[in-house]
Design an enzyme around this catalytic site. Structure first.
Site, PDB file in Angstrom:
ATOM      1  N   ASN A  61     -19.729 -10.303 -19.663  1.00 52.54           N
ATOM      2  CA  ASN A  61     -19.784  -9.735 -18.224  1.00 52.54           C
ATOM      3  C   ASN A  61     -20.016  -8.201 -18.410  1.00 52.54           C
ATOM      4  O   ASN A  61     -20.529  -7.709 -17.332  1.00 52.54           O
ATOM      5  CB  ASN A  61     -18.603 -10.018 -17.479  1.00 52.54           C
ATOM      6  N   ARG A  73     -21.482 -15.021  -5.323  1.00 51.87           N
ATOM      7  CA  ARG A  73     -22.142 -15.839  -4.245  1.00 51.87           C
ATOM      8  C   ARG A  73     -21.293 -16.054  -3.006  1.00 51.87           C
ATOM      9  O   ARG A  73     -21.755 -15.988  -1.770  1.00 51.87           O
ATOM     10  CB  ARG A  73     -22.191 -17.185  -4.858  1.00 51.87           C
ATOM     11  N   ARG A  81     -23.645  -7.182 -16.983  1.00 54.83           N
ATOM     12  CA  ARG A  81     -23.743  -6.789 -15.597  1.00 54.83           C
ATOM     13  C   ARG A  81     -23.962  -5.329 -15.258  1.00 54.83           C
ATOM     14  O   ARG A  81     -23.851  -4.533 -16.217  1.00 54.83           O
ATOM     15  CB  ARG A  81     -22.658  -7.398 -14.692  1.00 54.83           C
ATOM     16  N   ILE A  93     -17.770 -24.098 -19.752  1.00 56.59           N
ATOM     17  CA  ILE A  93     -16.624 -23.351 -20.081  1.00 56.59           C
ATOM     18  C   ILE A  93     -16.699 -21.840 -20.148  1.00 56.59           C
ATOM     19  O   ILE A  93     -15.867 -20.903 -20.030  1.00 56.59           O
ATOM     20  CB  ILE A  93     -16.245 -23.854 -21.503  1.00 56.59           C
ATOM     21  N   SER A 112     -15.236 -11.548 -18.622  1.00 58.21           N
ATOM     22  CA  SER A 112     -15.467 -12.060 -20.120  1.00 58.21           C
ATOM     23  C   SER A 112     -16.350 -10.978 -20.941  1.00 58.21           C
ATOM     24  O   SER A 112     -16.638 -10.086 -20.452  1.00 58.21           O
ATOM     25  CB  SER A 112     -16.464 -13.235 -19.980  1.00 58.21           C
ATOM     26  N   ASP A 140     -14.521 -18.370 -10.732  1.00 60.24           N
ATOM     27  CA  ASP A 140     -15.870 -18.319 -10.580  1.00 60.24           C
ATOM     28  C   ASP A 140     -16.323 -18.204  -9.139  1.00 60.24           C
ATOM     29  O   ASP A 140     -15.955 -18.910  -8.228  1.00 60.24           O
ATOM     30  CB  ASP A 140     -16.712 -19.162 -11.459  1.00 60.24           C
TER      31      ASP A 140
HETATM   32  C1  IPE Z   1     -17.010 -16.698 -16.402  1.00 60.70           C
HETATM   33  O1  IPE Z   1     -17.923 -16.421 -15.380  1.00 60.70           O
HETATM   34  C2  IPE Z   1     -16.227 -15.611 -16.507  1.00 60.70           C
HETATM   35  C3  IPE Z   1     -15.283 -15.231 -15.485  1.00 60.70           C
HETATM   36  C4  IPE Z   1     -15.153 -15.952 -14.442  1.00 60.70           C
HETATM   37  C5  IPE Z   1     -14.620 -14.120 -15.421  1.00 60.70           C
HETATM   38  P1  IPE Z   1     -19.535 -16.275 -15.263  1.00 60.70           P
HETATM   39  O2  IPE Z   1     -19.932 -16.260 -13.990  1.00 60.70           O
HETATM   40  O3  IPE Z   1     -19.526 -14.905 -16.355  1.00 60.70           O
HETATM   41  O4  IPE Z   1     -19.919 -17.372 -16.269  1.00 60.70           O
HETATM   42  P2  IPE Z   1     -21.399 -17.977 -16.271  1.00 60.70           P
HETATM   43  O5  IPE Z   1     -22.485 -16.818 -16.585  1.00 60.70           O
HETATM   44  O6  IPE Z   1     -21.932 -18.613 -15.095  1.00 60.70           O
HETATM   45  O7  IPE Z   1     -21.451 -18.841 -17.374  1.00 60.70           O
HETATM   46  C1  IPE Z   2     -16.430 -14.608 -11.231  1.00 64.44           C
HETATM   47  O1  IPE Z   2     -17.183 -14.457 -10.082  1.00 64.44           O
HETATM   48  C2  IPE Z   2     -15.894 -13.249 -11.446  1.00 64.44           C
HETATM   49  C3  IPE Z   2     -16.358 -12.441 -12.720  1.00 64.44           C
HETATM   50  C4  IPE Z   2     -17.284 -12.955 -13.611  1.00 64.44           C
HETATM   51  C5  IPE Z   2     -15.653 -11.104 -12.899  1.00 64.44           C
HETATM   52  P1  IPE Z   2     -18.816 -14.111 -10.319  1.00 64.44           P
HETATM   53  O2  IPE Z   2     -19.132 -12.613 -10.248  1.00 64.44           O
HETATM   54  O3  IPE Z   2     -19.199 -14.675 -11.556  1.00 64.44           O
HETATM   55  O4  IPE Z   2     -19.527 -14.685  -9.110  1.00 64.44           O
HETATM   56  P2  IPE Z   2     -20.859 -15.538  -9.261  1.00 64.44           P
HETATM   57  O5  IPE Z   2     -20.841 -16.507 -10.101  1.00 64.44           O
HETATM   58  O6  IPE Z   2     -21.902 -14.671  -9.270  1.00 64.44           O
HETATM   59  O7  IPE Z   2     -21.201 -16.087  -7.644  1.00 64.44           O
HETATM   60 MG    MG Z   3     -20.252 -16.473 -12.222  1.00 60.74          MG
END
Ligand code: IPE
Ligand code: IPE
Ligand code: MG
Length: 233
Positions: free
Chosen positions: A60, A16, A63, A185, A57, A12
């Site tokens: 996801n 950011r 998005r 989680i 996930s 994760d």
């Molecule tokens: C979890 O991260 C999924 C992956 C790292 C692929 P998210 O960024 O989707 O989780 P939340 O939304 O902060 O719980």
């Molecule tokens: C994790 O990074 C990768 C995926 C969920 C695909 P994020 O895209 O969730 O990054 P943040 O949490 O927005 O920084």
């Molecule tokens: Mg994230």
């Protein structure tokens, strides 16, 4: 040194990491994919037998289309360009997740990389794509129900027996690492995490390097795992 058998990473913080640098979120995902390669080879080299990573996930899909499309294309490109490298190192690649909602191009790239690496024995990289932990348990329960309908006797069915109904029969997770500062989680591998040790770091995934991974392993080694029992001092 007791190297954990199965390590899982919630990768994760890509978005950011990029935003902080004035870059597009996509640039963060690309950088994250490079980190994955380094960490996967490092972990499996040090004797970790199973590495599970959360790449995308089921949630996801909430998005933007632009971000989802970029991630799916990145997956296809990653599998295409990296397959030989993983194969040469004897690493088996598995993909866990629901197949619905994935394009034929993505499905095809999954089939190819799994097939190419299926007999490799130097370690397993399990990539969770369109993955949800509750969804995995539901899908497993459906398969089990089907077997019961076909006459399976579940009188002595226990928690270990359930593993073979999950997407892949992987061992329990010993250590879960989550980068990016959140302490949750997010629907990741709920069944396999039952007695896992948790390690959280504020480092965004693109910046997560070998020395950070080693630090997580060191902390894991100093944890007292009791599994509900009592350890002698
Ligand atoms: C979890 O991260 C999924 C992956 C790292 C692929 P998210 O960024 O989707 O989780 P939340 O939304 O902060 O719980
Ligand atoms: C994790 O990074 C990768 C995926 C969920 C695909 P994020 O895209 O969730 O990054 P943040 O949490 O927005 O920084
Ligand atoms: Mg994230």
């Amino acid at each position: 040194m007791i190297v954990p058998n199965h390590v899982a990473i919630i990768m994760d913080g890509n978005g950011r990491w990029a935003t902080n640098r004035g870059l597009s979120r996509s640039a963060g995902h690309l950088e994250g994919s490079k980190t994955l390669e380094k960490i996967a080879f490092h972990a499996l080299n040090m004797g970790v037998k199973y590495l599970s990573v959360y790449a995308f996930s089921t949630d996801n899909f909430k998005r933007s289309k632009e971000e989802v499309d970029y991630l799916m294309n990145l997956v296809v490109k990653y599998f295409k360009t990296k397959a030989d490298k993983y194969h040469k190192k004897g690493i088996r690649i598995l993909i866990s997740g629901r197949k619905n909602n994935l394009s034929d191009i993505v499905l095809d790239s999954i089939t190819k990389i799994e097939k190419l690496t299926e007999n490799n024995t130097n370690g397993t990289l399990n990539i969770c794509l369109n993955y949800g932990g509750q969804e995995e348990i539901i899908d497993a329960a459906k398969k089990l129900a089907e077997d019961i309908n076909n006459g399976l006797n579940i009188k002595d069915f226990n928690r270990n027996d359930f593993y073979k109904y999950l997407y892949h029969e992987l061992p329990p997770i010993d250590l879960l690492i989550r980068t990016g500062g959140e302490q949750r989680i997010s629907n990741f591998m709920l069944y396999q995490l039952s007695y896992s040790e948790f390690y959280f770091t504020n480092t965004f995934f693109p910046d997560f390097d070998k020395s950070e991974f080693n630090k997580a392993i060191f902390i894991y080694e100093n944890r007292d795992r009791r599994f509900g029992g009592i350890n002698k001092c």
